[in-house]
Design a protein around this motif. Structure first.
Motif, PDB file in Angstrom:
ATOM      1  N   MET A  60      47.068 -25.235  67.422  1.00 30.98           N
ATOM      2  CA  MET A  60      45.782 -24.529  67.334  1.00 30.98           C
ATOM      3  C   MET A  60      45.769 -23.631  66.113  1.00 30.98           C
ATOM      4  SD  MET A  60      44.802 -23.389  71.227  1.00 30.98           S
ATOM      5  CE  MET A  60      46.340 -22.543  71.497  1.00 30.98           C
ATOM      6  N   LYS A  61      44.583 -23.564  65.460  1.00 26.71           N
ATOM      7  CA  LYS A  61      44.430 -22.669  64.335  1.00 26.71           C
ATOM      8  C   LYS A  61      44.196 -21.241  64.839  1.00 26.71           C
ATOM      9  CE  LYS A  61      42.632 -26.206  61.202  1.00 26.71           C
ATOM     10  NZ  LYS A  61      41.532 -26.606  60.302  1.00 26.71           N
ATOM     11  N   HIS A  62      44.291 -20.308  63.893  1.00 26.66           N
ATOM     12  CA  HIS A  62      44.230 -18.894  64.294  1.00 26.66           C
ATOM     13  C   HIS A  62      42.896 -18.562  64.952  1.00 26.66           C
ATOM     14  CE1 HIS A  62      45.687 -14.798  64.200  1.00 26.66           C
ATOM     15  NE2 HIS A  62      44.477 -14.414  63.816  1.00 26.66           N
ATOM     16  N   HIS A  63      41.782 -19.066  64.384  1.00 33.01           N
ATOM     17  CA  HIS A  63      40.479 -18.727  64.972  1.00 33.01           C
ATOM     18  C   HIS A  63      40.308 -19.369  66.341  1.00 33.01           C
ATOM     19  CE1 HIS A  63      39.457 -22.718  63.313  1.00 33.01           C
ATOM     20  NE2 HIS A  63      38.461 -22.710  64.194  1.00 33.01           N
ATOM     21  N   GLN A  64      40.966 -20.539  66.570  1.00 33.11           N
ATOM     22  CA  GLN A  64      40.903 -21.166  67.886  1.00 33.11           C
ATOM     23  C   GLN A  64      41.683 -20.339  68.920  1.00 33.11           C
ATOM     24  OE1 GLN A  64      42.468 -25.003  66.650  1.00 33.11           O
ATOM     25  NE2 GLN A  64      40.432 -25.961  66.894  1.00 33.11           N
ATOM     26  N   VAL A  65      42.810 -19.782  68.472  1.00 34.08           N
ATOM     27  CA  VAL A  65      43.575 -18.896  69.357  1.00 34.08           C
ATOM     28  C   VAL A  65      42.739 -17.681  69.728  1.00 34.08           C
ATOM     29  CG1 VAL A  65      45.596 -17.397  69.495  1.00 34.08           C
ATOM     30  CG2 VAL A  65      45.799 -19.666  68.472  1.00 34.08           C
ATOM     31  N   PHE A  66      42.011 -17.154  68.738  1.00 29.28           N
ATOM     32  CA  PHE A  66      41.174 -15.972  68.989  1.00 29.28           C
ATOM     33  C   PHE A  66      40.061 -16.290  69.992  1.00 29.28           C
ATOM     34  CE2 PHE A  66      37.530 -13.278  67.969  1.00 29.28           C
ATOM     35  CZ  PHE A  66      38.108 -12.017  68.020  1.00 29.28           C
ATOM     36  N   LEU A  67      39.386 -17.457  69.799  1.00 27.71           N
ATOM     37  CA  LEU A  67      38.297 -17.839  70.712  1.00 27.71           C
ATOM     38  C   LEU A  67      38.831 -18.107  72.114  1.00 27.71           C
ATOM     39  CD1 LEU A  67      36.205 -20.186  68.371  1.00 27.71           C
ATOM     40  CD2 LEU A  67      35.654 -17.863  69.094  1.00 27.71           C
ATOM     41  N   LEU A  68      40.001 -18.747  72.193  1.00 27.89           N
ATOM     42  CA  LEU A  68      40.587 -18.995  73.504  1.00 27.89           C
ATOM     43  C   LEU A  68      40.936 -17.685  74.205  1.00 27.89           C
ATOM     44  CD1 LEU A  68      41.594 -21.082  75.545  1.00 27.89           C
ATOM     45  CD2 LEU A  68      43.805 -21.086  74.362  1.00 27.89           C
ATOM     46  N   ALA A  69      41.435 -16.707  73.426  1.00 30.59           N
ATOM     47  CA  ALA A  69      41.740 -15.397  74.006  1.00 30.59           C
ATOM     48  C   ALA A  69      40.483 -14.724  74.534  1.00 30.59           C
ATOM     49  CB  ALA A  69      42.412 -14.518  72.955  1.00 30.59           C
ATOM     50  N   CYS A  70      39.358 -14.879  73.793  1.00 28.99           N
ATOM     51  CA  CYS A  70      38.090 -14.295  74.265  1.00 28.99           C
ATOM     52  C   CYS A  70      37.660 -14.904  75.593  1.00 28.99           C
ATOM     53  CB  CYS A  70      36.999 -14.509  73.217  1.00 28.99           C
ATOM     54  SG  CYS A  70      37.246 -13.578  71.687  1.00 28.99           S
ATOM     55  N   LYS A  71      37.764 -16.254  75.711  1.00 32.28           N
ATOM     56  CA  LYS A  71      37.365 -16.919  76.948  1.00 32.28           C
ATOM     57  C   LYS A  71      38.254 -16.492  78.110  1.00 32.28           C
ATOM     58  CE  LYS A  71      35.493 -21.030  74.641  1.00 32.28           C
ATOM     59  NZ  LYS A  71      35.617 -22.504  74.453  1.00 32.28           N
ATOM     60  N   HIS A  72      39.566 -16.455  77.853  1.00 35.61           N
ATOM     61  CA  HIS A  72      40.489 -16.042  78.910  1.00 35.61           C
ATOM     62  C   HIS A  72      40.219 -14.598  79.325  1.00 35.61           C
ATOM     63  CE1 HIS A  72      43.863 -19.080  79.366  1.00 35.61           C
ATOM     64  NE2 HIS A  72      43.004 -19.679  78.541  1.00 35.61           N
ATOM     65  N   TRP A  73      39.918 -13.746  78.352  1.00 38.58           N
ATOM     66  CA  TRP A  73      39.681 -12.332  78.662  1.00 38.58           C
ATOM     67  C   TRP A  73      38.445 -12.164  79.537  1.00 38.58           C
ATOM     68  CZ3 TRP A  73      35.867  -8.655  77.241  1.00 38.58           C
ATOM     69  CH2 TRP A  73      36.218  -7.328  77.514  1.00 38.58           C
ATOM     70  N   LEU A  74      37.378 -12.923  79.221  1.00 41.91           N
ATOM     71  CA  LEU A  74      36.152 -12.846  80.031  1.00 41.91           C
ATOM     72  C   LEU A  74      36.410 -13.347  81.450  1.00 41.91           C
ATOM     73  CD1 LEU A  74      33.503 -14.045  77.418  1.00 41.91           C
ATOM     74  CD2 LEU A  74      33.836 -11.722  78.278  1.00 41.91           C
ATOM     75  N   ASN A  75      37.211 -14.417  81.557  1.00 40.72           N
ATOM     76  CA  ASN A  75      37.549 -14.919  82.899  1.00 40.72           C
ATOM     77  C   ASN A  75      38.403 -13.921  83.666  1.00 40.72           C
ATOM     78  OD1 ASN A  75      36.161 -17.347  82.543  1.00 40.72           O
ATOM     79  ND2 ASN A  75      37.948 -18.379  81.638  1.00 40.72           N
TER      80      ASN A  75
END
Length: 836
Positions: free
Chosen positions: A1-16
């Motif tokens: 995963m690229k850095h921005h994908q890691v960031f977006l995945l972290a956002c989704k996990h955080w909201l969940n």
């Protein structure tokens, strides 16, 4: 995963994750940390600055520069360029003449805008006369007019409207000066004070080259401008120039203000530490619940570094959300707090600043990141095999570094709040060590109780069995609860014992008048007059004027150049003798006078003066008294409480050494305002006696204490809120275990009553064990605070030996059953679903 994908995945996990109780509790703990810091810091900041402002009224400005040499005009020019208000004063001693009488006086010549802070208290007649009216004026005498203390006018047989001569000029006595706005320095000058306009100095012809003159400049303005001015000024000051604020200028008020600030910072510090412990507990539970998530991410191809970055991003989002909301709420709520106590607080509170809010926001975020990163870093060590096997990841070595950094941040925050390195180290390091000691002692205590559990009632035996079954969590809970109750007890101690101890030094009947120049043949008669009037008076202390000239046969002028010499070497000292210590004095070193003391010419030196002069026991000190040199030997050093508003002395001789020198006596007494007319008769009966009234100073000090007491009471409530949140965080940290046990019990047919009884037994036992540790640690810390920080006597606090267990039982049972309400009310099926 690229850095921005890691960031977006972290956002989704955080909201969940926001749906999980652990994440909500972690955000709540962070929010509370920022809220408590922001609210307390904003409240304390405004109140402390207001107290400094009010106390600065006692020195007629925020800052002063004093010198025995002419002060540079550059000081005034630069201060004015920063927008500061300035005023200049010049002082000297000279003779005043009227009605064929001469009197030595101390003149303070001031500019028209004097005082910059506070008021001059003047009257239109002599003190205690029926027609006399007192005024508080914010101005200086007009040209050609002077304001003189009553004792000057009495010595000169003058009254208002009369003309007195000072040097080559004549002045009209316009007002009776009852209290100068600048009350710094000694209250017991043997010479009366007179105020004149700065523009009249030249025509007196008194001030010439070589005259003994002192110069003083006053400054007021915004805090930023004052800070910038001080930074510029310090390198510019000559050795003879002395920069001072309120804490330096008046022992009585300066000590009160210093202790008040220590009390406020103590409460603030404890609330922050409580919130930090809550964050640590929540973060640990949060990381444990996400081991499986980390293992799944590894199985789906995420690298160890990517897993670490995902959880660090999520932690950062939590820190920002909780810290920002908490800091803003704290700032808003501090206005509500001020409104609650508005009737007692001063009306001219200093305006709020954004700095405490920003500091609280940053500190709360840093504490969360550093404390929570320790368990979070374990997640990148989780093996993908955990999906099949649930072994826990080992503790990361790097995580320990973040714990150390968190302690350093807390230490820096403690210093920022308290301004005291000693206080910061005692609380942060001391309480950190206490948490470790709690864990060890709780384990030892639980094992010891298990061996003798047969001697306890059955419900205690059940509770001990529950705690022994989960020793790791039991130790954590015992340590956390002991920390909570220790912290609350310490704040209660501050509000109760420490404030009461200080306020006992200025009770309602604190002496508000000092009588000086009491002749020996009039002493007994003066004492009888006080006794007949029923006045509470101090002892009579003899006073002899003398100058310290040599230390170990070396002239003090050679030891200390004039510019660097302590004030005690620049003037005559008030010397006394005594056969015993006063009740407010204690020996810091050496022994009290004995039979050999008279032949040795033994003396006792105030400990702070001894430190400044670098004296040691046995040193020879030479005094010049009435033209005679007396060589003395230092017998001991004394601690003196200057803030008690009673006669105190730097140097005390053994009784019999200087008794034959000419001396007068000093005495202090309390005179109710309704009895002030009695002073007229005393003045007529004892014409040589000078009576000094200090009601205004006492009033200022009492106002400072009242404001501080209210502040600590309000902060105590906030600390209790922090303690309750930490208590819930501690109880919720074991909620999954309780759900698991309750599911098994309910599945096998246990009733709610039985489960409730087991929970009650465990919580009662937990409360009693935590209380034992809390009492032991509280008494240890209070002893250290009393003896080494606040310098007051210590005794065990027996009432808290009952109060702490009672509070522990009530609070743990109430909060525990509230936190476990789902465990008691849910069906076995729901419980099994929650723990699956």
């Amino acid at each position: 995963m690229k850095h921005h994908q890691v960031f977006l995945l972290a956002c989704k996990h955080w909201l969940n994750d926001l749906r999980s109780s652990e994440k909500r509790l972690l955000i709540a703990a962070t929010l509370l940390a920022a809220l408590s810091m922001s609210m307390i810091s904003s409240f304390s900041d405004r109140l402390s600055r207001t107290m400094e402002y009010r106390a600065s009224e006692l020195i007629a400005g925020d800052l002063t520069v004093f010198s025995t040499r002419a002060l540079s005009d550059e000081y005034i020019q630069y201060a004015q360029s920063l927008g500061l208000n300035t005023s200049t004063a010049l002082g000297f001693s000279t003779m005043a003449y009227a009605n064929e009488q001469l009197q030595l006086i101390r003149v303070r010549s001031v500019e028209d805008n004097y005082p910059l802070k506070g008021f001059n208290q003047v009257a239109n007649g002599f003190y205690a006369q029926a027609s006399t009216e007192t005024q508080l004026v914010k101005l200086a005498p007009a040209l050609g007019k002077v304001w003189a203390e009553e004792r000057i006018l009495q010595k000169l047989n003058a009254k208002l409207g009369d003309t007195i001569e000072i040097g080559n000029a004549e002045f009209v006595v316009d007002k009776v000066l009852q209290q100068d706005a600048d009350r710094s320095g000694s209250l017991f000058s043997p010479f009366g004070r007179l105020l004149m306009n700065y523009g009249d100095v030249a025509k007196t012809g008194v001030v010439n080259e070589g005259s003994r003159i002192w110069y003083k400049q006053y400054y007021t303005g915004s805090e930023d401008a004052l800070a910038q001015f001080v930074s510029w000024l310090k390198p510019q000051l000559n050795k003879a120039d002395k920069l001072a604020g309120v804490e330096d200028s008046q022992n009585n008020v300066g000590n009160a203000l210093k202790k008040a600030q220590q009390y406020l910072s103590l409460a603030s510090l404890i609330s922050v530490l409580l919130a930090a412990v809550a964050i640590a507990l929540c973060a640990k539970r949060y990381s444990e619940r996400h081991y499986n998530t980390a293992a799944l991410l590894r199985c789906l191809g995420a690298s160890s570094a990517q897993v670490r970055n995902i959880f660090i991003y999520k932690l950062l989002f939590t820190a920002i959300l909780g810290a920002v909301i908490g800091a803003i709420l704290g700032f808003v709520l501090h206005f509500a707090l001020l409104e609650t106590v508005a009737d007692i607080l001063p009306k001219d509170l200093m305006p709020a600043r954004i700095l405490p809010v920003l500091i609280s926001l940053v500190c709360a975020a840093l504490v969360l990141m550093l404390v929570a990163l320790a368990p979070i870093l374990n997640l990148n060590q989780v093996s993908p095999v955990r999906v099949l096997r649930r072994e826990l990841a080992p503790q990361s070595v790097k995580a320990n570094v973040f714990f150390v950094l968190a302690v350093v941040i807390m230490l820096a925050l403690a210093f920022l709040l308290s301004g005291s390195i000693i206080l910061s180290v005692v609380f942060v390091v001391g309480l950190a060590m206490l948490l470790l000691v709690y864990g060890v002692l709780s384990s030892v205590l639980l094992k010891g109780l298990m061996k003798i559990q047969g001697f306890f009632p059955s419900f205690i035996q059940v509770g001990l069995s529950q705690l022994d079954r989960h020793q790791y969590y039991a130790r954590s809970q015992v340590a956390a609860f002991a920390f909570i109750f220790t912290s609350v007890a310490l704040i209660w101690l501050v509000r109760g014992d420490l404030f009461d101890d200080w306020q006992k030094q200025v009770p309602a009947d604190t002496p508000n008048h000092f009588a000086i120049n009491i002749l020996p043949d009039k002493k007994d008669e003066f004492a009888r007059s006080l006794l007949e009037k029923g006045l509470a008076a101090s002892d009579f202390y003899p006073m002899v004027r003398g100058r310290l000239t040599h230390i170990n046969n070396v002239n003090v002028d050679d030891l200390y150049p004039e510019d660097d010499a302590p004030n005690a070497l620049k003037r005559e000292l008030n010397l006394t003798w005594s056969a015993q210590l006063t009740k407010d004095e204690t020996l810091s070193e050496g022994t009290w006078f004995d039979e050999q003391s008279i032949t040795e010419n033994a003396i006792s030196i105030e400990s702070e003066l001894a430190r400044r002069l670098k004296l040691s026991l046995g040193d020879n000190i030479t005094f010049n008294i009435a033209g005679s040199d007396i060589v003395t030997k230092v017998k001991n050093f004394r601690n003196v409480k200057w803030e008690n508003f009673r006669p105190n002395f730097y140097v005390v001789f053994a009784d019999g050494v200087i008794n034959d020198f000419h001396h007068t006596y000093i005495n202090s007494f309390y005179l109710p305002a309704t009895e002030s007319r009695w002073l007229i008769d005393m003045n007529q009966q004892f014409k040589a006696v000078t009576i000094i009234e200090i009601d205004q100073i006492l009033k200022q000090v009492r106002e400072i204490l009242t404001q501080t007491s209210v502040a600590v009471e309000a902060i105590l409530a906030l600390v209790l809120i922090c303690a309750m949140v930490l208590m819930f965080a501690t109880l919720l940290s074991t909620l999954s275990l309780r759900k698991h046990e309750a599911a098994l019990f309910r599945t096998f047919g246990a009733s709610k009553k039985m489960i409730r009884a087991r929970i009650r037994s465990e919580y009662v036992t937990l409360a009693l064990v935590a209380s034992v540790l809390a009492i032991a640690s509280f008494e240890s810390i209070s002893f250290a605070l009393y003896v080494f920080i606040f310098d007051v006597s210590w005794l065990p606090h027996w009432s808290l030996w009952v109060g702490i267990p009672t509070l522990a039982l009530i609070s743990i049972l109430v909060s525990g059953f509230w936190a476990n309400r789902d465990v008691l009310n849910a069906s076995p099926r729901q419980l099994l679903q929650d723990i699956s």
